[in-house]
Design an enzyme around this catalytic site. Structure first.
Site, PDB file in Angstrom:
ATOM      1  CG  ASP A  64      45.205  40.006  33.808  1.00 52.54           C
ATOM      2  OD1 ASP A  64      46.386  40.120  33.436  1.00 52.54           O
ATOM      3  OD2 ASP A  64      44.859  40.018  35.000  1.00 52.54           O
ATOM      4  CB  THR A  97      47.025  44.205  36.463  1.00 48.16           C
ATOM      5  OG1 THR A  97      45.895  43.415  36.044  1.00 48.16           O
ATOM      6  CG2 THR A  97      47.973  43.298  37.211  1.00 48.16           C
ATOM      7  CB  THR A  98      42.283  46.518  35.276  1.00 54.27           C
ATOM      8  OG1 THR A  98      42.493  45.292  34.576  1.00 54.27           O
ATOM      9  CG2 THR A  98      41.474  47.453  34.403  1.00 54.27           C
ATOM     10  CG  ASP A 395      44.466  37.788  38.395  1.00 51.52           C
ATOM     11  OD1 ASP A 395      45.706  37.787  38.386  1.00 51.52           O
ATOM     12  OD2 ASP A 395      43.779  38.403  37.567  1.00 51.52           O
TER      13      ASP A 395
END
Length: 554
Positions: A64, A97-98, A395
């Protein structure tokens, strides 16, 4: 003899920047690329995990982006800003987020060529913002509507999110957990929709058992036991009173004056204390509760009176847990026992039960009529596995929540990024002036997502990207993307890989706006002077050195 034709050369007639400003911008670009490279291998279903040692000696194993970047200790201010980027994305939409870190680094890198050729940063930022506006408009045209009440469609969407996570082994179970939790806390009130996952969908991680033992409770579970062993441990359809005040006599502070002249006076003080506790209990017992829960303490005497009345007591509860119980059972948290009314008593719980799981006792308030608060009970092999599954589940729940608020999806697998890139590159040819070049470079930077997916699954990147560009060249195959498992070109609609529109828009907006912000920085100045031993300020450097002991950008 005809003169030789000169080749086309980009010449930018802008003011020369100072060398100091150029160094700061190139330093920021290098920092953004470094942060981007850290999480580059964590994208897609073939993503690798990172093992991070935190300052307390603990271990974090995850892919994550936010969990990785928040544990990294960096000194460069631009790198810290990039890390904040991932945290902001997680708080806003909970996913991507990545992708946002990778995309921001690539957009920053696309500006390096123009800075070296003396193009002014304001011109570059203007082109980037123009590209962003066009990208958002075009993405709206490529989005598809979805019905949040259609469970099969929602399951496919959550599977697309979890397919890149560690918990993809238990895909069906995790999708059901996420969807059930979101549906439980979904509240329609006064014409507005509220889905507060962080406050009312709590995850309880208990090592042991198997992953298949995990489930969503129709109510609340707390890690508390009753205060007296003779109190009831199982009650059907209980009447519940919630308090945030103590059930004990509160001793006076230091200013309290009590004059004791004999043994009778001391006994009188004790009698008054006992009478006060007895009055507190009598006020509660007048409403005939089965369970009394307080956030504060409960004295032995209060336990005695309540136990004699066959009332179960739980004490020292966290405020967050008390709020969830109040919402699940329909009770109101009261501040004084004498003010409790019949309407404040919670009667929406079907079963109160205390069970032992592992070495701990847990209180269950389940079988609620309309809980609007849920506890997700996660079982697994170890704490590390449970922590990663918890992150994946958060998520997944955020994806389901986003679709409720914005019921639109776009195709995944890098297809939407490639479609945007090709459309914007075509549009860049109609832009006049020097903004055409940074506009085109930022559009091409969007290709980093499908390219990274291809790299992480071991495909032939050059061949696959060439085929993907050719498929999107006409603008008709906007759903063609990269199969992140096999590394092949495939239509995303055939394998049901979708992503929420809100997540994709937020990713592109955040990445481009961060790039424009960092590119407008022309100097990095330290606001702190180094301190000598003993707390004295260090002497200033001689003229010609960095002002105020300012360190050079790393």
């Amino acid at each position: 003899m005809m003169p030789r034709r000169q080749p086309n050369v980009m010449v930018f007639n802008t003011n020369q920047e100072s060398e100091k400003g150029r160094k700061a911008q190139l330093s920021n670009i290098a920092a953004a690329k470094a942060v981007s490279d850290v999480v580059r291998t964590c994208l897609g279903p073939r993503a690798m995990l990172k093992m991070i040692l935190d300052p307390m000696g603990g271990i974090v194993m995850t892919n994550d982006g936010n969990a990785i970047l928040r544990e990294i200790d960096v000194k460069h201010p631009a790198a810290k800003s990039m890390i904040e980027l991932s945290r902001t994305q997680d708080e806003e939409v909970g996913d991507g987020t990545t992708s946002v870190a990778i995309l921001a680094g690539e957009v920053m890198a696309s500006a390096e060529l123009f800075l070296e050729r003396n193009m002014h940063p304001i011109v570059i930022c203007s082109a980037f913002r123009r590209m962003l506006d066009d990208a958002v408009d075009y993405m709206e045209e490529l989005s598809f509507p979805i019905d949040p009440n259609d469970r099969p469609s929602m399951m496919n969407l959550i599977k697309s999110c979890l397919g890149t996570k560690f918990s993809s082994r238990w895909m069906e179970l995790m999708c059901n957990l996420a969807l059930d939790a979101v549906n439980t806390v979904h509240l329609e009130q006064d014409g507005r929709t509220e889905i507060d996952i962080k406050r009312y969908a709590r995850v309880e991680k208990i090592p042991g058992g198997t992953m298949e033992d995990s489930r969503v409770l129709s109510g609340v579970m707390i890690n508390k036991d009753i205060v007296h062993q003779k109190m009831r441990r199982r009650i059907e359809n209980p009447r519940i009173i919630l308090l945030d005040c103590p059930l004990e006599y509160i001793k006076g502070e230091s200013k309290t004056d009590i004059e004791i002249s004999g043994e009778a006076d001391f006994n009188r003080i004790l009698e008054l204390e006992d009478a006060h506790v007895q009055r507190l209990c009598a006020d509660l017992l007048a409403l005939k509760p089965d369970i009394v829960i307080t956030e504060k303490g409960c004295s032995d005497l209060a336990q005695h009176y309540l136990m004699k009345a066959n009332v179960t007591v739980i004490r020292r509860l966290r405020k967050t847990d008390n709020n969830r119980i109040a919402r699940a059972v329909g009770a109101t948290i009261c501040h004084r026992p004498e003010e409790v009314k019949e309407s404040d008593v919670g009667t929406g719980c079907g079963l109160f039960d205390i069970r032992k799981i592992g070495d701990d006792y847990f209180s269950f308030f389940v079988e609620c009529e309309a809980p609007k608060a849920a506890t997700i009970l996660l079982r697994g092999a170890s704490k590390d596995v449970l922590q990663e599954i918890d992150r994946n589940l958060q998520d997944a729940m955020n994806v389901a929540r986003n679709v409720v608020f914005d019921p639109r999806v776009v195709p995944g697998g890098g297809s939407i990024e490639m479609a945007l890139s090709q459309a914007l590159v075509r549009k860049s040819k109609s832009i006049e002036g020097i903004e055409q070049w940074p506009y085109r470079a930022a559009a091409e930077a969007l290709e980093v997502i499908p390219r990274t997916l291809a790299q992480n699954c071991g495909a032939n990147v050059i061949r696959l990207m060439t085929e993907l560009r050719a498929a999107h060249a006409s603008g008709d195959n906007a759903t063609m993307g990269v199969n992140g498992i096999t590394g092949e070109l495939i239509d995303m609609t055939t394998i049901d890989i979708w992503e929420p529109y809100a997540v994709k828009v937020q990713t592109i907006k955040t990445a481009v706006e961060q790039a424009t912000l960092l590119l407008r920085i022309d100097e990095i100045v330290s606001g702190l002077a180094p301190q000598q031993a003993g707390g004295q300020q260090a002497p200033q450097p001689p003229a010609g050195g960095p002002p105020g002991g300012m360190p050079m950008p790393q």
